[in-house]
Design an enzyme around this catalytic site. Structure first.
Site, PDB file in Angstrom:
ATOM      1  N   ARG A   1     -60.793  76.548 -22.143  1.00 13.11           N
ATOM      2  CA  ARG A   1     -61.368  76.044 -23.228  1.00 13.11           C
ATOM      3  C   ARG A   1     -62.798  76.162 -23.520  1.00 13.11           C
ATOM      4  O   ARG A   1     -63.495  75.800 -22.554  1.00 13.11           O
ATOM      5  CB  ARG A   1     -60.910  74.744 -23.809  1.00 13.11           C
ATOM      6  CG  ARG A   1     -59.282  74.678 -24.173  1.00 13.11           C
ATOM      7  CD  ARG A   1     -59.115  75.583 -25.619  1.00 13.11           C
ATOM      8  NE  ARG A   1     -57.490  75.426 -25.685  1.00 13.11           N
ATOM      9  CZ  ARG A   1     -56.665  76.410 -25.505  1.00 13.11           C
ATOM     10  NH1 ARG A   1     -57.076  77.339 -24.577  1.00 13.11           N
ATOM     11  NH2 ARG A   1     -55.360  76.165 -25.842  1.00 13.11           N
TER      12      ARG A   1
ATOM     13  N   GLU B   1     -64.997  78.964 -31.334  1.00  8.59           N
ATOM     14  CA  GLU B   1     -64.094  80.015 -31.384  1.00  8.59           C
ATOM     15  C   GLU B   1     -63.292  80.097 -32.981  1.00  8.59           C
ATOM     16  O   GLU B   1     -63.304  79.147 -33.497  1.00  8.59           O
ATOM     17  CB  GLU B   1     -62.786  79.716 -30.565  1.00  8.59           C
ATOM     18  CG  GLU B   1     -62.334  81.271 -30.089  1.00  8.59           C
ATOM     19  CD  GLU B   1     -61.337  80.946 -28.797  1.00  8.59           C
ATOM     20  OE1 GLU B   1     -61.950  80.399 -27.929  1.00  8.59           O
ATOM     21  OE2 GLU B   1     -60.270  81.241 -29.066  1.00  8.59           O
TER      22      GLU B   1
ATOM     23  N   HIS C   1     -59.746  85.936 -26.296  1.00  9.83           N
ATOM     24  CA  HIS C   1     -58.720  84.768 -25.952  1.00  9.83           C
ATOM     25  C   HIS C   1     -57.538  85.548 -25.938  1.00  9.83           C
ATOM     26  O   HIS C   1     -56.465  85.271 -26.556  1.00  9.83           O
ATOM     27  CB  HIS C   1     -58.780  83.840 -27.189  1.00  9.83           C
ATOM     28  CG  HIS C   1     -58.126  82.564 -26.611  1.00  9.83           C
ATOM     29  ND1 HIS C   1     -58.361  81.457 -27.095  1.00  9.83           N
ATOM     30  CD2 HIS C   1     -57.302  82.275 -25.537  1.00  9.83           C
ATOM     31  CE1 HIS C   1     -57.752  80.538 -26.434  1.00  9.83           C
ATOM     32  NE2 HIS C   1     -57.087  81.099 -25.651  1.00  9.83           N
TER      33      HIS C   1
HETATM   34  C1  DGY Z   1     -53.208  78.688 -24.061  1.00 15.23           C
HETATM   35  O1  DGY Z   1     -51.902  78.863 -24.506  1.00 15.23           O
HETATM   36  O2  DGY Z   1     -53.626  77.342 -24.303  1.00 15.23           O
HETATM   37  C2  DGY Z   1     -54.292  79.404 -23.652  1.00 15.23           C
HETATM   38  O3  DGY Z   1     -55.499  79.507 -24.146  1.00 15.23           O
HETATM   39  C3  DGY Z   1     -53.411  80.912 -23.678  1.00 15.23           C
HETATM   40  O4  DGY Z   1     -54.610  81.847 -23.453  1.00 15.23           O
END
Ligand code: DGY
Length: 319
Positions: A238, A267, A285
């Site tokens: 993240r 983001e 992402h």
């Molecule tokens: C999630 O599913 O949390 C991830 O960020 C996927 O890339």
């Protein structure tokens, strides 16, 4: 009949089969309807919701659905959901772990390779027609074999990344909230260490932690100044775990060698400075973005949502 709101069309035949079945009333939001999920919740009054990691499921949204029993996030991470508020209201929150482990670890390893070997930069160079012949010093990067990979968070994706890095001849150290079981340490050759040691002695650092406010800017100015000058940093977890502005400055000033981003602090906004940096690899992402994985995630999220509405135990409840 109970109602399930899905905030976007999801990929895969499994998903299409479920929503065309008659056991629940499904509503899949169009791109236009997605602009106001709250209105859709107020109008449709769902018992269950399937949400994306980019949907902010805060108390206001949750309270607009008085009949809500389940929120199933189409992601492993669930920091976009106020899970405490859900818990207080008796709403089950579920996620989609496991099915995306390999896909995400592949992207972590790919970013490690791309950043270390200057892949984006050299590809841009080639496409621009600048390749005029082999040269001994053309795009020299960093070897991985024999280098130390520091893994922050040895959960499922961290372990899968460790296996990949081991195959590339890397030594692995890790920092996590707890020491991993011996069989995991032995099979990955990963050694548990302190946070400071990891920051100071890793050649490559890969983040695999969930985001919680206590980990906000885990990597900030101080940590960046303590890293090896040639360090490579990769984030598939993240964005808020890293102070993006501080990392952009460190990359600009070549205080670190390179960084690979799949996630961003604000983001989908990306720090403007990163766009101009050759030593930043920028992905949108796509950690779990394979056809197979996204299809499995859809079935998993929907199945757990339907399980809760049927009074059954979901596989992946997180609150
Ligand atoms: C999630 O599913 O949390 C991830 O960020 C996927 O890339």
């Amino acid at each position: 009949m109970k109602r399930i709101l899905i905030t976007a069309e999801l990929p895969g035949e499994g998903f299409r089969n479920i929503v065309s079945g008659g056991k629940f009333e499904f509503k899949v939001l169009s791109n236009e309807e997605r602009l106001s999920i709250k209105k859709a919740v107020t109008d449709f009054r769902p018992h269950g919701m399937v949400t994306l990691l980019s949907d902010t499921v805060n108390s206001e949204l949750i309270d607009s659905g008085p009949e809500l029993e389940a929120v199933s996030n189409y992601a492993a991470g669930y920091n976009n959901i106020d899970i405490l508020h859900c818990r207080e209201k008796g709403i089950a929150v579920t996620n989609t772990p496991d099915v995306l482990t390999d896909a995400t670890a592949d992207i972590a390893m790919m970013l490690i390779l791309m950043a270390s070997r200057r892949a984006s930069e050299s590809e841009r160079f080639t496409r621009a027609g600048l390749f005029k012949g082999w040269k001994p010093d053309l795009f020299l990067g960093k070897s991985l074999s024999g280098k130390t990979l520091g893994i922050l968070g040895l959960g499922r994706i961290g372990v899968a990344t460790a296996f990949r890095a081991k195959a590339f001849g890397m030594d692995i150290i890790y920092w996590s909230d707890r020491k991993a079981p011996e069989n995991i340490e032995n099979s990955t050759n990963a050694r548990f260490c302190g946070f400071d040691e990891l920051i100071k002695s890793s050649d490559v650092i890969s983040l695999h932690l969930p985001y919680v406010p206590a980990l906000h800017h885990l990597i900030g100015k101080k940590e960046l100044s303590e890293m090896k000058k040639d360090a490579v940093i990769v984030n598939t977890a993240r964005g808020q775990l890293i102070d993006e502005d501080a990392l952009a400055d460190a990359l600009t000033e070549k205080r670190v060698f390179a960084a690979g981003f799949d996630v961003y602090e604000r983001e989908p906004l990306i720090n403007e400075k990163l766009y101009g940096l050759e030593n930043a690899v920028l992905l949108p992402h796509i950690g779990s973005a394979t056809e197979e994985t996204r299809a499995e995630m859809a079935v998993m999220a929907l199945s757990d949502c339907m399980a809760v509405l049927n009074g059954k135990k979901p596989l992946n409840r997180v609150n």
